[in-house]
Write an enzyme that holds these catalytic residues in place. Structure first.
Site, short mmCIF file in Angstrom:
data_model
loop_
_atom_site.label_atom_id
_atom_site.label_comp_id
_atom_site.label_asym_id
_atom_site.label_seq_id
_atom_site.Cartn_x
_atom_site.Cartn_y
_atom_site.Cartn_z
N ASP A 123 0.84 -1.19 0.00
CA ASP A 123 0.00 0.00 0.00
C ASP A 123 0.88 1.24 0.00
O ASP A 123 1.82 1.34 0.78
CB ASP A 123 -0.93 0.00 1.22
CG ASP A 123 -2.03 1.03 1.05
OD1 ASP A 123 -2.56 1.16 -0.07
OD2 ASP A 123 -2.35 1.72 2.03
N HIS A 130 -4.17 14.04 0.81
CA HIS A 130 -4.33 13.15 1.96
C HIS A 130 -3.09 13.19 2.85
O HIS A 130 -3.19 13.30 4.08
CB HIS A 130 -4.58 11.72 1.48
CG HIS A 130 -4.54 10.70 2.58
ND1 HIS A 130 -5.55 10.57 3.50
CD2 HIS A 130 -3.61 9.76 2.91
CE1 HIS A 130 -5.26 9.58 4.35
NE2 HIS A 130 -4.08 9.10 4.02
N GLU A 196 -10.15 3.94 3.70
CA GLU A 196 -9.29 4.73 2.82
C GLU A 196 -9.74 4.47 1.40
O GLU A 196 -9.73 3.32 0.94
CB GLU A 196 -7.81 4.38 3.02
CG GLU A 196 -7.31 4.84 4.38
CD GLU A 196 -5.80 4.85 4.53
OE1 GLU A 196 -5.12 4.08 3.82
OE2 GLU A 196 -5.30 5.63 5.38
N GLU A 198 -9.17 4.21 -2.22
CA GLU A 198 -7.98 4.02 -3.05
C GLU A 198 -8.34 3.28 -4.33
O GLU A 198 -9.40 2.68 -4.44
CB GLU A 198 -6.92 3.18 -2.30
CG GLU A 198 -6.53 3.76 -0.95
CD GLU A 198 -5.29 3.11 -0.33
OE1 GLU A 198 -4.49 2.52 -1.08
OE2 GLU A 198 -5.14 3.22 0.90
N ASP A 230 -8.81 0.46 2.00
CA ASP A 230 -7.79 0.03 2.96
C ASP A 230 -8.30 0.41 4.37
O ASP A 230 -7.95 1.46 4.91
CB ASP A 230 -6.48 0.76 2.62
CG ASP A 230 -5.36 0.43 3.57
OD1 ASP A 230 -5.33 -0.69 4.07
OD2 ASP A 230 -4.51 1.31 3.80
N ARG A 234 -7.49 4.10 13.21
CA ARG A 234 -6.65 5.29 13.42
C ARG A 234 -6.05 5.36 14.82
O ARG A 234 -4.94 5.90 14.99
CB ARG A 234 -7.46 6.56 13.16
CG ARG A 234 -8.06 6.65 11.78
CD ARG A 234 -7.00 6.62 10.70
NE ARG A 234 -7.60 6.70 9.37
CZ ARG A 234 -6.93 6.52 8.25
NH1 ARG A 234 -5.63 6.22 8.28
NH2 ARG A 234 -7.53 6.61 7.08
N GLN A 237 -3.20 2.97 14.80
CA GLN A 237 -2.17 3.51 13.92
C GLN A 237 -1.37 4.62 14.60
O GLN A 237 -0.13 4.66 14.51
CB GLN A 237 -2.84 4.07 12.65
CG GLN A 237 -1.87 4.63 11.60
CD GLN A 237 -2.59 5.18 10.38
OE1 GLN A 237 -3.82 5.16 10.30
NE2 GLN A 237 -1.85 5.67 9.42
N LYS A 250 -3.66 -1.63 9.88
CA LYS A 250 -4.06 -1.79 8.48
C LYS A 250 -4.23 -3.25 8.10
O LYS A 250 -4.34 -3.57 6.92
CB LYS A 250 -2.99 -1.18 7.57
CG LYS A 250 -2.63 0.25 7.90
CD LYS A 250 -3.54 1.21 7.19
CE LYS A 250 -2.99 2.63 7.29
NZ LYS A 250 -3.74 3.52 6.40
N THR A 254 -8.63 -5.45 3.75
CA THR A 254 -8.60 -4.52 2.63
C THR A 254 -9.59 -5.07 1.62
O THR A 254 -9.47 -6.21 1.18
CB THR A 254 -7.18 -4.44 2.02
OG1 THR A 254 -6.29 -3.92 3.00
CG2 THR A 254 -7.16 -3.55 0.79
N GLU A 360 -10.14 12.50 7.71
CA GLU A 360 -10.06 13.84 7.12
C GLU A 360 -11.42 14.52 7.09
O GLU A 360 -11.53 15.71 7.34
CB GLU A 360 -9.52 13.74 5.69
CG GLU A 360 -8.09 13.27 5.59
CD GLU A 360 -7.75 12.81 4.18
OE1 GLU A 360 -8.00 11.64 3.85
OE2 GLU A 360 -7.27 13.64 3.41
MN MN Z 1 -3.87 3.02 2.56
#
Ligand code: MN
Length: 418
Positions: A123, A130, A196, A198, A230, A234, A237, A250, A254, A360
């Site tokens: 990834d 971002h 996420e 993506e 993904d 948080r 993380q 993570k 996915t 975000e």
């Molecule tokens: Mn990602």
């Protein structure tokens, strides 16, 4: 180029995600039947494994479509990819005979499976907006972009075992978190579970160990693209990510969309990456445009509620293309294999409504946003998150199918054994 008309009438509607121009690659099953390779056409799937077995689709060497994954075709290279497309296009085009009609299966009656066997999953972190937004929240605006960011497509090695197909439920994970108010970390269910938005690039042909590939060679190796979510915890993380990057935050799941859109279908939508803020080293130069103009959106549906579209953005926001990422991935001599999956990194636009993660959208939980029946900062139990995307052509569109998952409540005790 406009719409290529098909005798499968539903494929000719301007808003159909699967016109004959698309022919994305998937794997489907019906009832208790075995999974089979198919391509979406309108509201149908054409059973290409059946076409090959019946002699209506001839590929060199040996049967390539009887494996219930697309890996054998992916490994066979661009000439075979083009041959599959050309032959299936000829069979389904308006004016062709209907020899393929017995091999059509209604999409609505099928269960979609993983379209390919994921070899390894990497990834990246290649969305400028971002990276700036998250960096601002984690380290402040002065240090938002790491010093290497404008020079290297940054990535981490993820887990192939965590990749699941759209429709698979995702269980809220437990993990180690630490809040500023406490001296010691705690082990608890994630309270800041997130998405996420993506795109994923799927590697078709392998590279040779010990030899890096150019960006042009990397582009030739890519078989196609999927939507990719993904899922990210948080709070886990924030505590674990320094100095080696994300790990368990993570690794829960996915999700990918069920159809691999082949590069040929996206060819009319090629665009260059944005202007460079700092010149790139020569090995990362793009000889031609290698990004694609793909409109993206995210919908959130609460348990029993209506969907709210929470973000609208575009793949054109990426700073690095998948070909650049793949080329960089081989600089060490690292061999890339058939079935490798490369996540683009979260795709966010500059506007608030164009952000590709809840982190975000809610600015770290400080600015909850409205959804049907309430507000959200992060995902709540039984929320369903769906990613969608399409490239808009002249009178047709190239869609990917939903990339969707419902978040189940955390296990009451993850170490309890039934
Ligand atoms: Mn990602």
């Amino acid at each position: 180029m406009g719409l290529i008309r098909s005798w499968v009438e539903s494929a000719n509607a301007p808003d159909c995600p699967f016109p004959l121009n698309n022919l994305p690659c998937g794997v489907f099953s019906v009832g208790a039947g075995a999974p089979r390779c198919g391509m979406a056409i309108g509201d149908q799937i054409v059973d290409v494994a059946g076409l090959e077995a019946a002699g209506l689709l001839a590929l060199p060497g040996r049967p390539l479509l009887d494996a219930a994954v697309w890996n054998p075709v992916m490994a066979s290279g661009p000439a075979v990819w083009a041959s599959v497309r050309a032959q299936v296009t000829a069979l389904l085009a308006e004016g062709a005979g209907r020899k393929a009609a017995p091999f059509l299966v209604p999409l609505a009656s099928a269960t979609l499976q993983m379209p390919f066997r994921v070899a390894e999953y990497t990834d990246f972190y290649a969305g400028r907006n971002h990276a700036f937004n998250v960096g601002t929240m984690f380290r402040g605006p002065e240090n938002a972009l790491p010093p290497n960011w404008l020079h290297i497509p940054i990535g981490y090695n993820g887990r192939a075992s965590s990749v699941v197909v759209s429709g698979t439920d995702v269980r809220r994970p437990w993990g180690q978190v630490k809040s500023a108010e406490h001296d010691m970390p705690a082990f608890q269910p994630s309270r800041r579970f997130d998405i996420e938005l993506e795109m994923g690039a799927v590697v078709g042909t392998p590279s040779r160990a010990g030899y890096p590939v150019t960006v042009a060679e990397a582009d030739d190796m890519i078989f196609g693209y999927v939507l990719l979510n993904d899922w990210s915890a948080r709070d886990i993380q924030a505590w674990e990510y320094q100095p080696l990057g994300p790990f368990q935050s993570k690794a829960t799941a996915t999700t990918i969309s069920p159809w691999i859109v082949m590069k040929a279908a996206l060819e009319p939508f090629r665009i260059p990456t944005p202007a460079r803020e700092k010149p790139l080293l020569p090995y990362l130069h793009e000889p031609r445009p290698m990004l694609y103009d793909i409109a993206l959106e995210v919908g959130l549906t609460p348990d029993g509620g209506q969907e709210t579209v929470i973000s609208r953005t575009s793949y054109s926001e990426m700073y690095y293309s998948a070909a650049q990422q793949l080329a960089h991935h081989t600089t060490s001599g690292c061999a890339m294999n058939t079935g490798d999956l490369l996540g683009s990194g979260t795709i966010s636009g500059t506007e608030k409504g164009a952000r590709g993660s809840l982190l975000e959208l809610s600015w770290g939980g400080k600015e909850p946003f409205a959804v049907d029946g309430g507000a959200r900062s992060f995902i709540e139990d039984n929320d369903t998150l769906a990613l969608r995307g399409h490239a808009q052509g002249d009178g047709y569109r190239i869609g990917f199918g939903d990339c969707s998952g419902t978040v189940l409540p955390a296990l009451a005790d993850p170490y309890e054994r039934a």
